[in-house]
Scaffold this motif. Sequence first.
Motif, mmCIF file in Angstrom:
data_model
loop_
_atom_site.group_PDB
_atom_site.id
_atom_site.type_symbol
_atom_site.label_atom_id
_atom_site.label_comp_id
_atom_site.label_asym_id
_atom_site.label_seq_id
_atom_site.Cartn_x
_atom_site.Cartn_y
_atom_site.Cartn_z
ATOM 1 N N GLU A 158 0.825 -1.169 0.104
ATOM 2 C CA GLU A 158 0.120 0.048 -0.150
ATOM 3 C C GLU A 158 0.776 1.315 0.055
ATOM 4 O OE1 GLU A 158 -4.128 -0.859 2.069
ATOM 5 O OE2 GLU A 158 -2.543 -0.620 3.731
ATOM 6 N N ARG A 159 2.226 1.178 0.295
ATOM 7 C CA ARG A 159 2.934 2.156 0.490
ATOM 8 C C ARG A 159 3.957 2.279 -0.499
ATOM 9 N NH1 ARG A 159 0.391 0.947 4.541
ATOM 10 N NH2 ARG A 159 -0.276 2.345 6.333
ATOM 11 N N ILE A 160 4.465 1.268 -1.213
ATOM 12 C CA ILE A 160 5.581 1.260 -2.243
ATOM 13 C C ILE A 160 4.761 1.279 -3.447
ATOM 14 C CG2 ILE A 160 7.146 0.392 -0.745
ATOM 15 C CD1 ILE A 160 7.126 -2.454 -2.300
ATOM 16 N N VAL A 161 3.676 0.666 -3.626
ATOM 17 C CA VAL A 161 3.196 0.803 -5.235
ATOM 18 C C VAL A 161 2.942 2.259 -5.578
ATOM 19 C CG1 VAL A 161 1.171 0.035 -6.635
ATOM 20 C CG2 VAL A 161 2.451 -1.563 -5.131
ATOM 21 N N PRO A 162 2.163 3.109 -4.961
ATOM 22 C CA PRO A 162 2.253 4.551 -5.294
ATOM 23 C C PRO A 162 3.475 5.133 -5.415
ATOM 24 C CG PRO A 162 0.621 4.075 -3.466
ATOM 25 C CD PRO A 162 1.604 2.662 -3.414
ATOM 26 N N ALA A 163 4.562 4.741 -4.795
ATOM 27 C CA ALA A 163 5.772 5.423 -4.938
ATOM 28 C C ALA A 163 6.138 4.874 -6.323
ATOM 29 C CB ALA A 163 6.781 5.273 -4.105
ATOM 30 N N GLU A 165 4.387 3.687 -8.831
ATOM 31 C CA GLU A 165 3.566 4.475 -10.012
ATOM 32 C C GLU A 165 4.026 5.998 -10.361
ATOM 33 O OE1 GLU A 165 -0.748 2.108 -9.238
ATOM 34 O OE2 GLU A 165 -0.519 3.962 -8.204
ATOM 35 N N LYS A 166 4.389 6.673 -9.324
ATOM 36 C CA LYS A 166 4.864 7.994 -9.500
ATOM 37 C C LYS A 166 5.980 7.986 -10.356
ATOM 38 C CE LYS A 166 5.646 12.211 -6.987
ATOM 39 N NZ LYS A 166 5.849 12.921 -5.648
ATOM 40 N N ALA A 167 7.048 7.198 -9.812
ATOM 41 C CA ALA A 167 8.299 7.043 -10.231
ATOM 42 C C ALA A 167 8.540 6.335 -11.744
ATOM 43 C CB ALA A 167 9.405 6.463 -9.537
ATOM 44 N N LYS A 168 7.275 5.629 -12.070
ATOM 45 C CA LYS A 168 7.445 4.529 -13.322
ATOM 46 C C LYS A 168 8.276 3.793 -13.334
ATOM 47 C CE LYS A 168 5.012 7.855 -16.369
ATOM 48 N NZ LYS A 168 4.224 8.790 -15.419
ATOM 49 N N VAL A 169 8.473 2.919 -12.111
ATOM 50 C CA VAL A 169 9.554 1.980 -11.638
ATOM 51 C C VAL A 169 8.461 0.670 -11.456
ATOM 52 C CG1 VAL A 169 11.081 0.786 -10.073
ATOM 53 C CG2 VAL A 169 11.189 3.364 -11.052
ATOM 54 N N ARG A 170 9.004 -0.235 -12.425
ATOM 55 C CA ARG A 170 7.965 -1.496 -12.128
ATOM 56 C C ARG A 170 8.758 -2.498 -11.139
ATOM 57 N NH1 ARG A 170 8.040 -4.218 -18.077
ATOM 58 N NH2 ARG A 170 9.946 -3.013 -18.204
ATOM 59 N N LEU A 171 7.964 -2.890 -10.244
ATOM 60 C CA LEU A 171 8.209 -3.699 -8.961
ATOM 61 C C LEU A 171 7.951 -5.136 -9.258
ATOM 62 C CD1 LEU A 171 6.265 -2.000 -6.093
ATOM 63 C CD2 LEU A 171 8.629 -1.564 -6.930
ATOM 64 N N ALA A 172 9.205 -5.916 -9.303
ATOM 65 C CA ALA A 172 9.174 -7.352 -9.645
ATOM 66 C C ALA A 172 9.373 -8.243 -8.561
ATOM 67 C CB ALA A 172 10.131 -7.726 -10.828
ATOM 68 N N LEU A 173 8.376 -8.887 -8.050
ATOM 69 C CA LEU A 173 8.325 -9.683 -6.863
ATOM 70 C C LEU A 173 9.060 -10.926 -6.997
ATOM 71 C CD1 LEU A 173 7.525 -9.786 -3.873
ATOM 72 C CD2 LEU A 173 5.188 -10.488 -4.377
ATOM 73 N N HIS A 174 10.084 -11.419 -6.182
ATOM 74 C CA HIS A 174 10.374 -12.802 -6.318
ATOM 75 C C HIS A 174 9.942 -13.594 -5.355
ATOM 76 C CE1 HIS A 174 13.455 -15.757 -6.115
ATOM 77 N NE2 HIS A 174 14.239 -15.334 -7.247
ATOM 78 N N PRO A 175 9.693 -15.146 -5.912
ATOM 79 C CA PRO A 175 9.100 -16.009 -5.015
ATOM 80 C C PRO A 175 9.887 -16.492 -3.941
ATOM 81 C CG PRO A 175 9.787 -17.037 -7.091
ATOM 82 C CD PRO A 175 9.885 -15.434 -7.162
ATOM 83 N N ASP A 176 9.473 -16.901 -2.807
ATOM 84 C CA ASP A 176 10.247 -17.619 -1.825
ATOM 85 C C ASP A 176 11.053 -18.623 -2.282
ATOM 86 O OD1 ASP A 176 9.053 -15.526 -0.466
ATOM 87 O OD2 ASP A 176 7.793 -16.850 0.852
ATOM 88 N N ASP A 177 12.403 -18.566 -1.935
ATOM 89 C CA ASP A 177 13.165 -19.802 -2.070
ATOM 90 C C ASP A 177 14.153 -20.289 -1.204
ATOM 91 O OD1 ASP A 177 15.119 -21.407 -3.472
ATOM 92 O OD2 ASP A 177 16.315 -19.956 -4.311
#
Length: 335
Positions: A158-163, A165-177
């Motif tokens: 909820e706090r980093i996705v808006p950041a 969107e504003k910066a136009k940086v894609r967040l690529a979540l890695h699965p647990d290993d």
Amino acid sequence: MQLAEFLPSRPTRLWHLAKQMGVDYAVGPLPWEEKERKPWDFMSLLHMKMRFEDFGFKLAVIESAPPTNKIKLGLPGRDEEIESMQQLIESMGAAGIPVLCYNFMAQFNWFRTSTTTATRGGALVSSYDHSLMQNAPLTEAGTVSEERLWENLHYYLERIVPAAEKAKVRLALHPDDPPVSPIRGVSRILRSAEALQRAIDLVPSEYSGITLCQGTLATAGEHIPSVIRRFAAQNKLFFVHFRDVRGTAEKFAETFHDDGKTDMYEAMKTYVEVGYQGLCRPDHVPTMEGEDNANPGYETLGRLFGVGYIKGLMEAACAERHPHGSVANAIHAKG
């Protein structure tokens, strides 16, 4: 697809070898050696980016982060850690670095019970045997439930996705290993394609997607081409770790890229089929003869093998997809 390598933040022999192999894209860490500024400060990232560009690389992914364990565990101080992540995302956007690979593994990152398992020709790989962890003591975090982690992940997104969107940086979540839970009392929640889907659906955004780590998801029993199609269809496939394993989530060993259980050519053809144009890098390579295994999974010779193998698969898959054009033009069309 754009072939990349994970490279140190300053020039090394590996930089030269990567260029000699025809690699043009870099996945970078944070420049932790910075003394005057925080590694996630804009100027720290800009200087690192220009080092890569001046050498002939395009820095397109950061695969590192400020401390985030308080975020994951929901401890006092997590808002300060979130602020650092927001600063990193803002700095990446300003510097023109488009993808951040991040994870939500609390207390420890990727985890193995051995880093000296022998594979083909005596090369060394990492492996995991969950039976060896049955009597392992809890960490200082104690017992960490899956519910607690899901709540904390939601709070975080909820706090980093808006950041992002504003910066136009894609967040690529890695699965647990490894994709098994719990380990030493700490739950792991991102153990499947379905869990990754649930995670990115918590705070829907075109800037929130996944890192498709083939080795982790193959360990979990997923059919890799199906996972590729699933997330590519949603435009949520932002980054790829191209590697393989033998075994199951409870007991597995990593392998050479051509020696695991996944049909790697089928996987590559699927990336071409869906038109994936993001970065792909070899990951967790074997330690080969003459290397000291000081950095398990990331020694040099296995990377050379991995890059060559991936380049061959890319050429073959593109040529099959574009039979009336040259291989070079086919690759260019996709990359």
